[in-house]
Scaffold this motif. Structure first.
Motif, mmCIF file in Angstrom:
data_model
loop_
_atom_site.group_PDB
_atom_site.id
_atom_site.type_symbol
_atom_site.label_atom_id
_atom_site.label_comp_id
_atom_site.label_asym_id
_atom_site.label_seq_id
_atom_site.Cartn_x
_atom_site.Cartn_y
_atom_site.Cartn_z
ATOM 1 N N ASP A 47 0.985 -1.180 -0.003
ATOM 2 C CA ASP A 47 0.345 0.126 0.393
ATOM 3 C C ASP A 47 0.583 1.346 -0.085
ATOM 4 O O ASP A 47 0.771 2.291 -1.364
ATOM 5 C CB ASP A 47 -0.918 0.170 1.393
ATOM 6 N N ARG A 48 1.828 1.394 1.081
ATOM 7 C CA ARG A 48 2.147 2.644 1.190
ATOM 8 C C ARG A 48 4.037 2.416 0.676
ATOM 9 O O ARG A 48 4.497 1.425 2.211
ATOM 10 C CB ARG A 48 2.060 3.402 2.335
ATOM 11 N N LEU A 49 4.689 3.380 0.183
ATOM 12 C CA LEU A 49 5.972 3.019 0.380
ATOM 13 C C LEU A 49 6.585 4.259 1.222
ATOM 14 O O LEU A 49 7.343 4.335 1.947
ATOM 15 C CB LEU A 49 6.723 2.776 -0.416
ATOM 16 N N ARG A 50 6.135 5.815 0.471
ATOM 17 C CA ARG A 50 6.939 6.559 1.615
ATOM 18 C C ARG A 50 5.951 7.308 2.562
ATOM 19 O O ARG A 50 5.315 6.928 3.704
ATOM 20 C CB ARG A 50 6.338 7.708 0.225
ATOM 21 N N GLY A 51 6.864 7.332 3.572
ATOM 22 C CA GLY A 51 6.677 7.917 4.720
ATOM 23 C C GLY A 51 6.908 6.535 6.132
ATOM 24 O O GLY A 51 6.520 6.997 7.321
ATOM 25 N N THR A 52 7.269 5.519 6.061
ATOM 26 C CA THR A 52 7.752 4.264 6.912
ATOM 27 C C THR A 52 8.461 4.674 7.730
ATOM 28 O O THR A 52 9.495 5.518 7.542
ATOM 29 C CB THR A 52 8.696 3.053 5.843
ATOM 30 N N ALA A 53 8.765 3.486 8.498
ATOM 31 C CA ALA A 53 9.445 3.967 9.371
ATOM 32 C C ALA A 53 11.086 3.596 8.004
ATOM 33 O O ALA A 53 11.437 3.474 7.083
ATOM 34 C CB ALA A 53 10.473 2.197 10.260
ATOM 35 N N THR A 54 12.417 3.743 8.626
ATOM 36 C CA THR A 54 13.484 4.215 7.828
ATOM 37 C C THR A 54 14.541 3.115 8.254
ATOM 38 O O THR A 54 14.866 2.040 9.392
ATOM 39 C CB THR A 54 14.544 5.594 7.785
ATOM 40 N N ARG A 55 15.780 2.589 7.479
ATOM 41 C CA ARG A 55 16.589 1.640 8.174
ATOM 42 C C ARG A 55 18.214 2.459 7.412
ATOM 43 O O ARG A 55 17.808 2.790 6.126
ATOM 44 C CB ARG A 55 17.140 0.277 7.588
ATOM 45 N N PRO A 56 18.884 2.430 7.540
ATOM 46 C CA PRO A 56 20.275 3.816 6.866
ATOM 47 C C PRO A 56 20.685 2.468 6.045
ATOM 48 O O PRO A 56 20.812 1.220 5.690
ATOM 49 C CB PRO A 56 21.131 3.768 7.843
ATOM 50 N N HIS A 57 20.962 3.096 4.191
ATOM 51 C CA HIS A 57 21.921 2.596 3.670
ATOM 52 C C HIS A 57 23.470 2.002 4.086
ATOM 53 O O HIS A 57 24.206 3.885 4.953
ATOM 54 C CB HIS A 57 21.714 3.105 2.009
ATOM 55 N N PRO A 58 23.968 1.694 3.610
ATOM 56 C CA PRO A 58 25.921 2.026 4.050
ATOM 57 C C PRO A 58 26.170 3.008 4.247
ATOM 58 O O PRO A 58 26.997 3.505 4.707
ATOM 59 C CB PRO A 58 26.082 0.599 3.654
ATOM 60 N N LEU A 59 25.849 4.354 2.774
ATOM 61 C CA LEU A 59 26.733 4.994 2.055
ATOM 62 C C LEU A 59 25.494 6.201 1.624
ATOM 63 O O LEU A 59 26.647 7.413 2.074
ATOM 64 C CB LEU A 59 27.288 4.802 1.149
ATOM 65 N N PHE A 60 24.398 6.205 2.052
ATOM 66 C CA PHE A 60 23.423 6.968 1.399
ATOM 67 C C PHE A 60 22.701 7.684 2.639
ATOM 68 O O PHE A 60 21.914 8.140 2.374
ATOM 69 C CB PHE A 60 22.471 6.634 0.385
ATOM 70 N N GLY A 61 22.922 6.690 3.916
ATOM 71 C CA GLY A 61 22.340 6.890 4.782
ATOM 72 C C GLY A 61 20.370 6.899 4.555
ATOM 73 O O GLY A 61 20.263 5.524 4.440
ATOM 74 N N ASP A 62 20.193 7.834 5.991
ATOM 75 C CA ASP A 62 18.328 6.728 5.738
ATOM 76 C C ASP A 62 17.279 6.378 4.873
ATOM 77 O O ASP A 62 17.245 7.563 4.543
ATOM 78 C CB ASP A 62 17.547 7.226 7.151
ATOM 79 N N PHE A 63 16.981 5.783 4.792
ATOM 80 C CA PHE A 63 15.549 5.860 3.616
ATOM 81 C C PHE A 63 14.387 5.001 4.065
ATOM 82 O O PHE A 63 14.366 3.965 5.424
ATOM 83 C CB PHE A 63 16.337 4.102 2.595
#
Length: 183
Positions: free
Chosen positions: A134-150
């Protein structure tokens, strides 16, 4: 260029990319990988080809066969899909989502042409999984090893971005494998 300096631009690019546009890019790039594999024999696809240094290709990734490159992409694809789905469903990422990006993504040299099907399945699985969320935007985040929280949306975009990172390598490896003299 330092990837950490690119992080704000990468996050902005992903924020401005729609879910459908990211999915279309994934499908298009996956078809390019398949096209490059189409005329490789099993032996040619197994031939490691040394590529020059390039952005996103670590030193230990520079002497891979085409099958190894597809195996790497499939491993990363499954990891990205797992974290995307977990975040979209409000769950803590586990299993395939918990990979060490320096160790767990390196394929063994014994992989063969079966990796084309493994790669295809990883792409199709991702696109089907994301279509059902249903929804992808605005979920909890997890860090990418180089680019920060996604959030889940940015991880979905990362799937296609990762395919693009290795596209130049894929072209060079496929061409080198076709041009090399048979063993």
């Amino acid at each position: 260029m330092n990837p950490r300096r690119l992080a704000p631009l990468i996050r902005l690019r992903f924020a401005l990319t729609s879910r459908s546009r990211a999915a279309a890019g994934i499908a298009r790039d996956a078809a390019r990988y398949e096209s490059l594999a189409a005329d490789l024999s099993a032996g040619a696809g197994a031939r490691p080809i040394f590529v020059p240094a390039m952005v996103g290709v670590d030193e230990d990734m520079r002497r891979w066969s085409y099958w190894m490159l597809l195996a790497h992409n499939a491993i990363v694809n499954r990891g990205i899909t797992a974290v995307t789905v977990a975040l979209a469903e409000g769950r803590e990422p586990d299993g395939a989502a918990l990979i060490d990006p320096k160790r767990d993504v390196l394929p063994g040299p014994e992989v063969g042409p079966e990796q084309l099907d493994v790669f295809r399945d990883s792409v199709a699985g991702h696109l089907a999984a994301v279509a059902g969320l249903d929804r992808l935007r605005g979920t909890a985040t997890r860090p990418h090893p180089l680019f920060g929280d996604f959030d889940a949306h940015k991880w979905h975009c990362m799937f296609g971005f990762h395919l693009k990172v290795h596209m130049k390598q894929a072209h060079l490896v496929a061409r080198g494998a076709r041009e090399a003299r048979p063993d």
